[in-house]
Design a protein around this motif. Structure first.
Motif, PDB file in Angstrom:
ATOM      1  N   GLU A 293      28.119  -7.788  -4.543  1.00 64.07           N
ATOM      2  CA  GLU A 293      29.055  -7.061  -3.496  1.00 64.07           C
ATOM      3  C   GLU A 293      29.752  -6.594  -3.068  1.00 64.07           C
ATOM      4  O   GLU A 293      30.599  -5.553  -2.197  1.00 64.07           O
ATOM      5  N   ASP A 294      30.593  -5.895  -4.165  1.00 67.02           N
ATOM      6  CA  ASP A 294      31.790  -5.430  -4.181  1.00 67.02           C
ATOM      7  C   ASP A 294      31.808  -3.717  -4.060  1.00 67.02           C
ATOM      8  O   ASP A 294      32.001  -2.568  -5.128  1.00 67.02           O
ATOM      9  N   ILE A 295      29.861  -3.162  -3.938  1.00 71.09           N
ATOM     10  CA  ILE A 295      30.098  -1.872  -3.831  1.00 71.09           C
ATOM     11  C   ILE A 295      30.774  -0.724  -3.534  1.00 71.09           C
ATOM     12  O   ILE A 295      30.317   0.096  -4.011  1.00 71.09           O
ATOM     13  N   VAL A 296      31.377  -0.944  -2.633  1.00 66.68           N
ATOM     14  CA  VAL A 296      32.087  -0.076  -1.739  1.00 66.68           C
ATOM     15  C   VAL A 296      33.426   0.018  -2.600  1.00 66.68           C
ATOM     16  O   VAL A 296      33.686   1.562  -2.806  1.00 66.68           O
ATOM     17  N   LYS A 297      33.773  -0.370  -3.322  1.00 72.18           N
ATOM     18  CA  LYS A 297      35.393  -0.194  -4.538  1.00 72.18           C
ATOM     19  C   LYS A 297      34.043   0.599  -5.531  1.00 72.18           C
ATOM     20  O   LYS A 297      34.779   1.204  -6.771  1.00 72.18           O
ATOM     21  N   GLN A 298      32.954  -0.388  -6.184  1.00 79.26           N
ATOM     22  CA  GLN A 298      32.288   0.162  -7.171  1.00 79.26           C
ATOM     23  C   GLN A 298      31.688   2.002  -7.247  1.00 79.26           C
ATOM     24  O   GLN A 298      32.656   2.507  -8.223  1.00 79.26           O
ATOM     25  N   ILE A 299      31.607   2.279  -5.746  1.00 78.99           N
ATOM     26  CA  ILE A 299      31.374   3.558  -6.128  1.00 78.99           C
ATOM     27  C   ILE A 299      31.666   4.615  -6.096  1.00 78.99           C
ATOM     28  O   ILE A 299      31.757   5.640  -7.157  1.00 78.99           O
ATOM     29  N   ALA A 300      33.047   4.477  -6.057  1.00 79.76           N
ATOM     30  CA  ALA A 300      34.825   5.621  -6.751  1.00 79.76           C
ATOM     31  C   ALA A 300      34.418   5.952  -8.446  1.00 79.76           C
ATOM     32  O   ALA A 300      34.106   6.341  -8.543  1.00 79.76           O
ATOM     33  N   ALA A 301      33.974   4.868  -9.106  1.00 76.55           N
ATOM     34  CA  ALA A 301      34.184   4.296  -9.989  1.00 76.55           C
ATOM     35  C   ALA A 301      32.684   5.219 -10.852  1.00 76.55           C
ATOM     36  O   ALA A 301      33.194   6.067 -11.844  1.00 76.55           O
ATOM     37  N   ASN A 302      31.514   5.228 -10.440  1.00 73.97           N
ATOM     38  CA  ASN A 302      30.196   5.835 -10.905  1.00 73.97           C
ATOM     39  C   ASN A 302      30.092   6.406  -9.792  1.00 73.97           C
ATOM     40  O   ASN A 302      29.080   7.536 -10.005  1.00 73.97           O
ATOM     41  N   ALA A 303      30.887   7.174  -8.395  1.00 75.92           N
ATOM     42  CA  ALA A 303      30.453   8.662  -8.015  1.00 75.92           C
ATOM     43  C   ALA A 303      30.337  10.058  -9.279  1.00 75.92           C
ATOM     44  O   ALA A 303      29.548  11.154  -9.272  1.00 75.92           O
ATOM     45  N   PRO A 304      31.073   9.788 -10.102  1.00 78.32           N
ATOM     46  CA  PRO A 304      30.529  10.928 -11.231  1.00 78.32           C
ATOM     47  C   PRO A 304      29.273  11.598 -11.760  1.00 78.32           C
ATOM     48  O   PRO A 304      28.753  12.418 -11.616  1.00 78.32           O
ATOM     49  N   LEU A 305      28.556  10.120 -11.752  1.00 77.81           N
ATOM     50  CA  LEU A 305      27.579   9.718 -12.829  1.00 77.81           C
ATOM     51  C   LEU A 305      26.229  10.742 -11.115  1.00 77.81           C
ATOM     52  O   LEU A 305      25.879  10.710 -11.351  1.00 77.81           O
ATOM     53  N   PHE A 306      26.671   9.445 -10.060  1.00 75.86           N
ATOM     54  CA  PHE A 306      25.947  10.134  -9.155  1.00 75.86           C
ATOM     55  C   PHE A 306      25.463  11.384  -8.160  1.00 75.86           C
ATOM     56  O   PHE A 306      25.224  12.180  -8.250  1.00 75.86           O
ATOM     57  N   LYS A 307      27.389  12.303  -8.714  1.00 69.94           N
ATOM     58  CA  LYS A 307      27.089  13.122  -8.190  1.00 69.94           C
ATOM     59  C   LYS A 307      26.682  14.454  -8.858  1.00 69.94           C
ATOM     60  O   LYS A 307      25.710  15.365  -8.675  1.00 69.94           O
ATOM     61  N   LYS A 308      26.221  14.425 -11.008  1.00 64.20           N
ATOM     62  CA  LYS A 308      25.462  14.824 -11.977  1.00 64.20           C
ATOM     63  C   LYS A 308      24.138  14.604 -11.141  1.00 64.20           C
ATOM     64  O   LYS A 308      23.276  15.694 -11.269  1.00 64.20           O
TER      65      LYS A 308
END
Length: 398
Positions: A293-308
């Motif tokens: 449910e907190d995906i909007v906050k969690q995206i920032a912490a995982n951004a480097p993974l998805f950018k890779k």
């Protein structure tokens, strides 16, 4: 729009082609022996190609037998003589073919690397091939004397940044199994931590949100998510082992769900261990397993993974498919938050405007049923409208 937008490969007649650039503009100044051609948007064009603006300007000079001059501080790139825009656009196509496109897959997502033997190589991030340029061309001498500067990759979209902003790093090391772009684990960990810290002030909050909550409500929520993950991990394409409980995708999904706070490096390593780090389906699985449910906050912490991991249009579509399943089937209460979710991925430099726009205007049954697909895309309309208005603003500025 003053400059217009065209495909980087102008031979590709596809309005949804991922790689785009501003149409090259020219302005004739002076007269007589002092006449010259100024390219007012050379920086924007070069940024879209991930090349320094001096390279195509010098290329024009080499091809036309004309002197060139650069005033990088004032953003002026000049070719002596009067040259019409059509001619320079044709020459830009030649420059792209010779110094940008991968010789193997014809993708423009390449870095220029200068080897110890002073050869110039195009390192393709799309297919992994390394192909040389024609070292007989006069421009190569200029490139060797003025190598690409090492710099952080900028945002592809938003504000003053345009697609593929920033020059690629000089002499980048090719990706090595178990590493990001050849960096050691320690170096990578430091870099990812630094990038994550800069991405969003909410990243710290996101990590705190992943602390284990043992309340009855939290346990039920995790159980719901796990059951939903097992039920909804159908990937919508032709992988034979997707229905197998021991498939690498399901292994990755359940591992990531149980280790959300492991960090981008460890999650990527797990995907590599399972042999699916470069598979587009892995992106969908991680969206469904890392977020709640907190995906909007969690995206920032995982951004480097998805950018890779998100390296192609297919990867982006898979990510969007994961979002559809997450909000459409696991957490339907999140459907009104779809614009915020898309914005978070977009600002993290993971999604491209063209891909999101195409996705948002084409209902698909690939990941969810048709009605759910409609609901999710309907909810995305405020974000799509914002993208359209942002383009209009850019046009007005020009």
């Amino acid at each position: 729009m003053a400059a217009g937008i065209v495909n980087i490969r102008r031979d590709v007649d596809d309005k949804f082609y991922r790689y785009r650039m501003p149409l090259l503009l020219t302005k004739i100044e002076g007269k007589g022996n002092g006449i010259k051609t100024v390219v007012p948007n050379m920086s924007d064009v070069a940024r879209a190609l991930s090349r320094p603006p001096t390279y195509p300007t010098k290329f024009f000079g080499c091809e036309l037998g004309a002197q060139t001059s650069f005033d990088e501080k004032n953003d002026r790139y000049i070719v002596n003589g009067a040259h019409d825009a059509t001619k320079l656009r044709e020459l830009l196509d030649v420059f792209i073919e010779k110094f940008v496109l991968c010789k193997s897959c014809k993708n423009p997502e390449t870095d220029l690397i200068i080897t110890k033997q002073e050869e110039i190589i195009r390192d393709c991030k799309a297919c992994g091939e390394r192909t040389g340029v024609d070292m007989r061309h006069k421009l190569t001498t200029f490139i060797l004397k003025n190598p690409p500067k090492t710099s952080k990759k900028g945002k592809k979209k938003g504000g003053a940044d345009s697609p593929s902003n920033g020059a690629h790093a000089e002499a980048a090391t090719p990706p090595i199994d178990g590493e990001f772009d050849g960096e050691s684990d320690d170096e990578l960990t430091k870099r990812i931590k630094a990038e994550a810290a800069d991405l969003n002030a909410d990243s710290k909050l996101a990590k705190e949100d992943w602390s284990v909550d043992t309340s009855e409500e939290a346990v039920k929520a995790r159980t719901k998510a796990a059951e939903s993950l097992m039920a909804n991990l159908a990937l919508g394409d032709d992988d034979d082992d997707d229905d197998d409980a021991n498939s690498p995708y399901k292994q990755l999904g359940f591992w990531a769900q149980d280790n959300r706070d492991a960090g981008p490096v460890e999650i990527y390593k797990k995907a590599e261990e399972l042999g699916i780090a470069k598979k587009h389906k892995s992106v969908q699985v991680l969206v469904q397993s890392l977020f709640d449910e907190d995906i909007v906050k969690q995206i920032a912490a995982n951004a480097p993974l998805f950018k890779k991991m998100v390296t192609s249009e297919k990867h982006q579509k898979s990510l969007l498919g994961g979002v559809e399943r997450l909000v459409g089937m696991t957490y339907p209460e999140l459907i009104p938050s779809v614009p915020k979710i898309l914005m978070a991925f977009y600002q993290a430099d993971v999604l491209d405007e063209e891909v999101v726009t195409q996705w948002g205007t084409h209902v698909s049954k690939k990941y969810v049923d048709k009605e759910t697909s409609k609901k999710v895309r309907k909810a995305s309309e405020p974000f799509l409208k914002w993208l359209e208005e942002a383009d209009d603003d850019d046009s007005d500025d020009e």
